[in-house]
Design a protein around this motif. Structure first.
Motif, PDB file in Angstrom:
ATOM      1  N   ARG A   1       0.826  -1.210   0.000  1.00  0.00           N
ATOM      2  CA  ARG A   1       0.000   0.000   0.000  1.00  0.00           C
ATOM      3  C   ARG A   1       0.863   1.265   0.000  1.00  0.00           C
ATOM      4  O   ARG A   1       0.504   2.274  -0.617  1.00  0.00           O
ATOM      5  CB  ARG A   1      -0.892   0.018   1.240  1.00  0.00           C
ATOM      6  CG  ARG A   1      -1.900  -1.121   1.328  1.00  0.00           C
ATOM      7  CD  ARG A   1      -3.028  -0.966   0.358  1.00  0.00           C
ATOM      8  NE  ARG A   1      -4.063  -1.977   0.609  1.00  0.00           N
ATOM      9  CZ  ARG A   1      -5.092  -2.217  -0.197  1.00  0.00           C
ATOM     10  NH1 ARG A   1      -5.213  -1.525  -1.320  1.00  0.00           N
ATOM     11  NH2 ARG A   1      -5.989  -3.143   0.105  1.00  0.00           N
TER      12      ARG A   1
ATOM     13  N   ALA B   1      -6.995   0.048   2.638  1.00  0.00           N
ATOM     14  CA  ALA B   1      -5.818  -0.233   3.453  1.00  0.00           C
ATOM     15  C   ALA B   1      -6.190  -0.347   4.927  1.00  0.00           C
ATOM     16  O   ALA B   1      -5.568  -1.106   5.680  1.00  0.00           O
ATOM     17  CB  ALA B   1      -4.773   0.867   3.258  1.00  0.00           C
TER      18      ALA B   1
ATOM     19  N   ASP C   1      -7.184  -4.054   5.708  1.00  0.00           N
ATOM     20  CA  ASP C   1      -6.272  -5.173   5.433  1.00  0.00           C
ATOM     21  C   ASP C   1      -6.046  -6.048   6.668  1.00  0.00           C
ATOM     22  O   ASP C   1      -5.991  -7.275   6.572  1.00  0.00           O
ATOM     23  CB  ASP C   1      -4.929  -4.652   4.914  1.00  0.00           C
ATOM     24  CG  ASP C   1      -5.018  -4.108   3.498  1.00  0.00           C
ATOM     25  OD1 ASP C   1      -5.893  -4.566   2.742  1.00  0.00           O
ATOM     26  OD2 ASP C   1      -4.221  -3.212   3.158  1.00  0.00           O
TER      27      ASP C   1
ATOM     28  N   LEU D   1      -0.970  -4.313   3.802  1.00  0.00           N
ATOM     29  CA  LEU D   1      -1.363  -5.348   2.852  1.00  0.00           C
ATOM     30  C   LEU D   1      -0.314  -6.449   2.774  1.00  0.00           C
ATOM     31  O   LEU D   1      -0.643  -7.641   2.725  1.00  0.00           O
ATOM     32  CB  LEU D   1      -1.596  -4.742   1.466  1.00  0.00           C
ATOM     33  CG  LEU D   1      -2.041  -5.717   0.380  1.00  0.00           C
ATOM     34  CD1 LEU D   1      -3.313  -6.455   0.779  1.00  0.00           C
ATOM     35  CD2 LEU D   1      -2.238  -5.001  -0.953  1.00  0.00           C
TER      36      LEU D   1
ATOM     37  N   GLN E   1      -0.997 -10.357   3.638  1.00  0.00           N
ATOM     38  CA  GLN E   1      -0.681 -11.450   2.713  1.00  0.00           C
ATOM     39  C   GLN E   1       0.198 -12.500   3.385  1.00  0.00           C
ATOM     40  O   GLN E   1       0.009 -13.704   3.171  1.00  0.00           O
ATOM     41  CB  GLN E   1      -0.002 -10.876   1.467  1.00  0.00           C
ATOM     42  CG  GLN E   1      -0.921 -10.058   0.583  1.00  0.00           C
ATOM     43  CD  GLN E   1      -0.178  -9.285  -0.485  1.00  0.00           C
ATOM     44  OE1 GLN E   1       1.003  -8.947  -0.339  1.00  0.00           O
ATOM     45  NE2 GLN E   1      -0.868  -8.965  -1.572  1.00  0.00           N
TER      46      GLN E   1
ATOM     47  N   THR F   1     -14.922  -6.019   0.775  1.00  0.00           N
ATOM     48  CA  THR F   1     -13.720  -6.587   1.390  1.00  0.00           C
ATOM     49  C   THR F   1     -13.994  -7.949   2.000  1.00  0.00           C
ATOM     50  O   THR F   1     -13.253  -8.913   1.776  1.00  0.00           O
ATOM     51  CB  THR F   1     -13.175  -5.630   2.461  1.00  0.00           C
ATOM     52  OG1 THR F   1     -12.782  -4.398   1.825  1.00  0.00           O
ATOM     53  CG2 THR F   1     -11.968  -6.229   3.166  1.00  0.00           C
TER      54      THR F   1
ATOM     55  N   ILE G   1      -8.207 -12.613   0.473  1.00  0.00           N
ATOM     56  CA  ILE G   1      -7.111 -11.649   0.465  1.00  0.00           C
ATOM     57  C   ILE G   1      -6.356 -11.637  -0.863  1.00  0.00           C
ATOM     58  O   ILE G   1      -5.930 -10.588  -1.338  1.00  0.00           O
ATOM     59  CB  ILE G   1      -6.129 -11.941   1.631  1.00  0.00           C
ATOM     60  CG1 ILE G   1      -5.094 -10.815   1.769  1.00  0.00           C
ATOM     61  CG2 ILE G   1      -5.449 -13.284   1.460  1.00  0.00           C
ATOM     62  CD1 ILE G   1      -5.659  -9.544   2.295  1.00  0.00           C
TER      63      ILE G   1
ATOM     64  N   PRO H   1      -6.986  -6.857  -3.857  1.00  0.00           N
ATOM     65  CA  PRO H   1      -6.500  -5.688  -4.594  1.00  0.00           C
ATOM     66  C   PRO H   1      -7.143  -5.556  -5.971  1.00  0.00           C
ATOM     67  O   PRO H   1      -7.517  -4.448  -6.380  1.00  0.00           O
ATOM     68  CB  PRO H   1      -4.989  -5.930  -4.695  1.00  0.00           C
ATOM     69  CG  PRO H   1      -4.668  -6.771  -3.504  1.00  0.00           C
ATOM     70  CD  PRO H   1      -5.856  -7.675  -3.345  1.00  0.00           C
TER      71      PRO H   1
END
Length: 418
Positions: free
Chosen positions: A82, A132, A135, A206, A210, A356, A361, A365
């Motif tokens: 991000r 963001a 996340d 982010l 991940q 979201t 995940i 994006p």
């Protein structure tokens, strides 16, 4: 992607709290720039082009810039994090502001549109801030964290329009072209936001999310689910709320100038009087857009995302009904714009949270970028068409057309519960 040591739940919570604070501060700064662009864009476009019917092209250009860059910036965020995407957006906005000032000095309408497109590209980065904030958020706080970051835009978004008149005075002192003085404040704000993200947005939210998703241990706050139908409705709700808000708001500065001239019997009106009226109205509108977002985030967590979206659509109906019935009354326009902002807030906060949590995940994006592209591209088209409608049937007819979009979105709301 590294699957090295994953922080514990308490450490993730601390990172999330710091991330929300940094994003909120960045939104305060970004709001100053965008608030000035929203207020001045239509006036500059009408001034440089000599045609009021082209005033909607300024808002169309800023939304087109956001639409063109939303997906690329989202993909960059997925690969680089991000922080990289947000700072790149700040750089785009700074370049755009410089070009807008140059266009006003050279009296070049196409150059103005090019600069506003770059400012829109920067706004695509700002839009990512709300995602963001989700996340690392837990499902029970996702709406509130998102709403907090959106709320932070209130400060800058309200200050931006209110700085038009003092900005004009400052700009005249330093020799700036007319209607560009407020951009001096925008430049300072954008530079500060860029430095803030570079220095303080660490670790990248982010990238950390991940890592958590790929780890073999407990997934912590990251919930993996895929509900594509609900995700598509979330995109629709966000896009509909935005196109209704943007198309009506884009024409309001021009319509208010018409009201001001009518109040003076069609005679010339001082520029400062118009900028003060426009700045105050847009500031109240921006207050409605962002001021109540924590409340709508809390409602989305408590009563559900779709229910909160429907509440926002109801507020939009009230706003557009007011503008349809009393389009030429200045107090009604001010109230209608404030309610329009409130309805946008509910739809955007709840719709973004629904998108979201309906997306795993790995796909977030891309879907988030697609949502922002759909939202901003539809608003760009809507703003251009709004200028045509304003020059024909008028402001009241524009509100009535927007009301039809709200009705269709409400009828499709059962899709969001699948």
């Amino acid at each position: 992607m590294s699957t090295a040591v994953v922080p514990g739940i308490e450490e993730i919570a601390r990172v999330q709290g710091r991330t929300v604070r940094v994003l909120a501060a960045g939104q305060v700064l970004g709001g100053v720039s965008f608030g000035a662009t929203v207020s001045l864009g239509a006036l500059l476009a009408a001034d440089l082009s000599g045609e009021e019917s082209l005033s909607g092209f300024a808002t169309a250009a800023v939304t087109l810039g956001a639409a063109l860059c939303a997906i690329p910036l989202a993909r960059l965020a997925g690969v680089r994090g991000r922080r990289f995407a947000l700072t790149l957006g700040n750089a785009f906005a700074l370049a755009g502001i410089a070009i807008v000032i140059l266009s006003a000095a050279l009296r070049l309408f196409p150059l103005l549109l090019a600069g506003v497109i770059l400012i829109g590209a920067g706004n695509a980065g700002n839009l990512q801030s709300r995602f963001a904030a989700t996340d690392l958020a837990t499902p029970r706080r996702r709406g509130r964290d998102l709403g907090t970051v959106v709320w932070a835009t209130t400060v800058g978004g309200v200050l931006g329009p209110l700085m038009i008149t003092p900005g004009e005075a400052l700009g005249a002192v330093v020799g700036m072209p007319p209607l560009t003085g407020a951009y001096l404040f925008s430049i300072v704000a954008q530079v500060a936001a860029l430095v803030l993200y570079l220095v303080a947005l660490r670790p990248d939210p982010l990238a950390l999310a991940q890592r958590i998703a790929l780890s073999a241990g407990p997934s912590g706050p990251v919930v993996e689910s895929d509900r594509p139908v609900a995700a598509r409705y979330a995109m629709l709700a966000v896009a509909a709320s935005h196109v209704v808000m943007a198309s009506v708001m884009a024409m309001t500065p021009i319509h208010l100038s018409h009201i001001a001239h009518a109040a003076h019997g069609g005679h010339a009106v001082e520029t400062t009087e118009i900028t003060l009226l426009v700045g105050t109205t847009i500031a109240l509108h921006v207050l409605g857009m962002y001021g109540a977002s924590p409340l709508f985030g809390w409602l989305a967590d408590r009563i559900g995302r779709v229910t909160t979206i429907l509440a926002g659509l109801g507020i939009l109906t009230l706003a557009l009904g007011t503008l349809t019935l009393w389009p030429d009354e200045q107090p009604a326009v001010v109230v209608g714009l404030f309610l329009l902002g409130l309805g946008w807030s509910a739809g955007t906060v709840a719709g973004s949270a629904l998108l979201t949590e309906s997306t795993p995940i790995a796909r977030r994006p891309r879907r988030q970028g697609l949502s922002d592209t759909t939202m901003t591209a539809s608003a760009a088209v809507g703003s251009v068409l709004a200028g045509i409608v304003l020059g024909g049937p008028g402001y009241g007819a524009l509100a009535l057309i927007a009301l039809a979009i709200v009705a269709v979105t409400a009828l499709l709301s059962p899709l969001g519960r699948r």
